[in-house]
Design a protein around this motif. Structure first.
Motif, PDB file in Angstrom:
ATOM      1  N   ARG A 173      -8.488  20.625   8.988  1.00 33.18           N
ATOM      2  CA  ARG A 173      -8.830  19.196   9.083  1.00 33.18           C
ATOM      3  C   ARG A 173     -10.055  18.836   8.228  1.00 33.18           C
ATOM      4  NH1 ARG A 173     -10.018  15.006   8.388  1.00 33.18           N
ATOM      5  NH2 ARG A 173     -10.176  13.144   9.710  1.00 33.18           N
ATOM      6  N   ALA A 174     -11.022  19.759   8.155  1.00 32.24           N
ATOM      7  CA  ALA A 174     -12.245  19.493   7.392  1.00 32.24           C
ATOM      8  C   ALA A 174     -11.962  19.352   5.897  1.00 32.24           C
ATOM      9  CB  ALA A 174     -13.254  20.619   7.625  1.00 32.24           C
ATOM     10  N   ASN A 175     -10.861  19.943   5.428  1.00 32.50           N
ATOM     11  CA  ASN A 175     -10.511  19.882   3.996  1.00 32.50           C
ATOM     12  C   ASN A 175      -9.505  18.784   3.675  1.00 32.50           C
ATOM     13  OD1 ASN A 175     -12.080  22.214   3.538  1.00 32.50           O
ATOM     14  ND2 ASN A 175     -10.349  23.523   4.145  1.00 32.50           N
ATOM     15  N   PHE A 176      -9.042  18.104   4.703  1.00 33.53           N
ATOM     16  CA  PHE A 176      -7.931  17.157   4.550  1.00 33.53           C
ATOM     17  C   PHE A 176      -8.427  15.767   4.161  1.00 33.53           C
ATOM     18  CE2 PHE A 176      -5.067  14.058   6.715  1.00 33.53           C
ATOM     19  CZ  PHE A 176      -3.892  14.317   6.019  1.00 33.53           C
ATOM     20  N   ALA A 177      -7.783  15.188   3.166  1.00 33.75           N
ATOM     21  CA  ALA A 177      -8.149  13.827   2.754  1.00 33.75           C
ATOM     22  C   ALA A 177      -6.890  12.997   2.548  1.00 33.75           C
ATOM     23  CB  ALA A 177      -8.942  13.861   1.458  1.00 33.75           C
ATOM     24  N   TYR A 199       0.853  -1.191   0.000  1.00 37.48           N
ATOM     25  CA  TYR A 199       0.000   0.000   0.000  1.00 37.48           C
ATOM     26  C   TYR A 199       0.886   1.237   0.000  1.00 37.48           C
ATOM     27  CZ  TYR A 199      -4.480  -2.258   1.193  1.00 37.48           C
ATOM     28  OH  TYR A 199      -5.632  -2.995   1.160  1.00 37.48           O
ATOM     29  N   VAL A 200       0.419   2.312  -0.643  1.00 31.79           N
ATOM     30  CA  VAL A 200       1.038   3.630  -0.470  1.00 31.79           C
ATOM     31  C   VAL A 200      -0.079   4.655  -0.252  1.00 31.79           C
ATOM     32  CG1 VAL A 200       3.028   3.050  -1.927  1.00 31.79           C
ATOM     33  CG2 VAL A 200       1.116   4.274  -2.917  1.00 31.79           C
ATOM     34  N   TRP A 201       0.291   5.785   0.360  1.00 33.06           N
ATOM     35  CA  TRP A 201      -0.690   6.812   0.697  1.00 33.06           C
ATOM     36  C   TRP A 201      -0.173   8.193   0.284  1.00 33.06           C
ATOM     37  CZ3 TRP A 201       0.335   2.549   3.615  1.00 33.06           C
ATOM     38  CH2 TRP A 201      -0.726   1.814   4.134  1.00 33.06           C
ATOM     39  N   ARG A 242      -8.607   4.592  -2.497  1.00 32.99           N
ATOM     40  CA  ARG A 242      -9.721   4.648  -1.535  1.00 32.99           C
ATOM     41  C   ARG A 242      -9.591   5.945  -0.739  1.00 32.99           C
ATOM     42  NH1 ARG A 242     -10.789   0.398   3.363  1.00 32.99           N
ATOM     43  NH2 ARG A 242     -12.429   1.594   4.336  1.00 32.99           N
ATOM     44  N   LEU A 243     -10.681   6.680  -0.659  1.00 34.74           N
ATOM     45  CA  LEU A 243     -10.684   7.992  -0.007  1.00 34.74           C
ATOM     46  C   LEU A 243     -10.951   7.870   1.494  1.00 34.74           C
ATOM     47  CD1 LEU A 243     -10.958  11.187  -0.264  1.00 34.74           C
ATOM     48  CD2 LEU A 243     -13.398  10.757  -0.656  1.00 34.74           C
ATOM     49  N   VAL A 248      -8.187   6.785   9.844  1.00 34.80           N
ATOM     50  CA  VAL A 248      -7.028   6.827   8.950  1.00 34.80           C
ATOM     51  C   VAL A 248      -6.642   8.289   8.687  1.00 34.80           C
ATOM     52  CG1 VAL A 248      -6.138   6.259   6.650  1.00 34.80           C
ATOM     53  CG2 VAL A 248      -7.594   4.624   7.861  1.00 34.80           C
ATOM     54  N   ALA A 249      -7.639   9.107   8.328  1.00 34.81           N
ATOM     55  CA  ALA A 249      -7.374  10.527   8.078  1.00 34.81           C
ATOM     56  C   ALA A 249      -6.909  11.217   9.367  1.00 34.81           C
ATOM     57  CB  ALA A 249      -8.617  11.200   7.510  1.00 34.81           C
TER      58      ALA A 249
END
Ligand SMILES: Cc1cc2nc3c(=O)[nH]c(=O)nc-3n(C[C@H](O)[C@H](O)[C@H](O)COP(=O)(O)O)c2cc1C
Length: 212
Positions: A171-175, A72-74, A113-114, A120-121
């Motif tokens: 944080r609300a904009n972070f994915a 996996y990578v992120w 996958r978002l 995770v986020a």
């Protein structure tokens, strides 16, 4: 099939399992600040190629996390960015890495996958500093038209950093985009002979040399 006569051909000293392991290790060490000298500094960023309703798109992002065992990578992005909609509609993407130093290209076929409002986020958000969090404070959707040049964060921040409290608004904009690697296509350029191999993980596992 005979290998080239020249003993300088790097392919002669390689095995597929060692090459696969080394490639993943190069991705891991690029994130490991304690390891000092990295063999593939170019792997810090990658091009993410995605499908759209009408064609294709691509952009540079920073590699944020690697799991060499689970493949996996992120990477991170603003949840309002156009690419997020593309990943939701077409989860299959290609991650393209090029490292000038080792002359290696890695082409990863992945399924994205978002992660937004989940642990995770949350975990990734805790790992990033104020300078990085500043990128998520934009008052406007990335790619939205503006009447004048817009820096990507509230003007009062200027060249400074947001306080810990101010940065939390991002944080609300972070994915986080999690990428499950289905296959890795390895290519190393070399005057004495190029080396190309395919490491496939899904739907079935296989390793094979390819003609460059
Ligand atoms: C060196 C470099 C690193 C970047 N890293 C990221 C990143 O980690 N995440 C991100 O969303 N955008 C990053 N960007 C910006 C993207 O390339 C892109 O311009 C932006 O995300 C908008 O893309 P989109 O319209 O396809 O959503 C980076 C750009 C550069 C030049």
């Amino acid at each position: 099939m005979p290998a080239p006569e020249t003993s300088n051909y790097p392919g002669l000293s390689l095995t597929l399992p060692t090459l696969e392991q080394k490639s993943w290790q190069q991705l891991v060490t690029v994130l490991d600040n304690s390891s000092g000298e990295t063999t593939a500094p170019g792997f810090k960023t990658m091009t993410v190629a995605s499908r759209t309703a009408t064609g294709a798109d691509a952009r540079t992002v920073v590699l944020r996390k690697v799991d060499a065992d689970r493949k996996y990578v992120w990477f991170h992005t603003d949840v309002r960015a156009a690419k997020v909609m593309q990943f939701e509609a077409f989860p299959d993407c290609t991650l393209l890495f090029w490292d000038e130093k080792s002359q290696v290209q890695l082409r990863l076929t992945v399924e994205t996958r978002l992660h937004t409002d989940d642990y995770v986020a949350d975990e990734h958000w805790q790992t990033i500093g104020a300078g990085n969090r500043k990128n998520y404070l934009s008052e406007y959707r990335p790619g939205s038209e503006q009447p004048a040049p817009y820096p990507g964060f509230p003007a009062h921040l200027g060249a400074g950093l947001p306080s810990a409290e101010e940065s939390e608004a991002g944080r609300a904009n972070f994915a986080v985009i999690e990428c499950r690697v289905l296959a890795m296509d390895y290519l190393q350029l070399n005057r004495s002979g190029q080396v190309r191999a395919l490491f496939q993980y899904e739907p079935e596992s296989k390793m094979v040399w390819l003609a460059p």
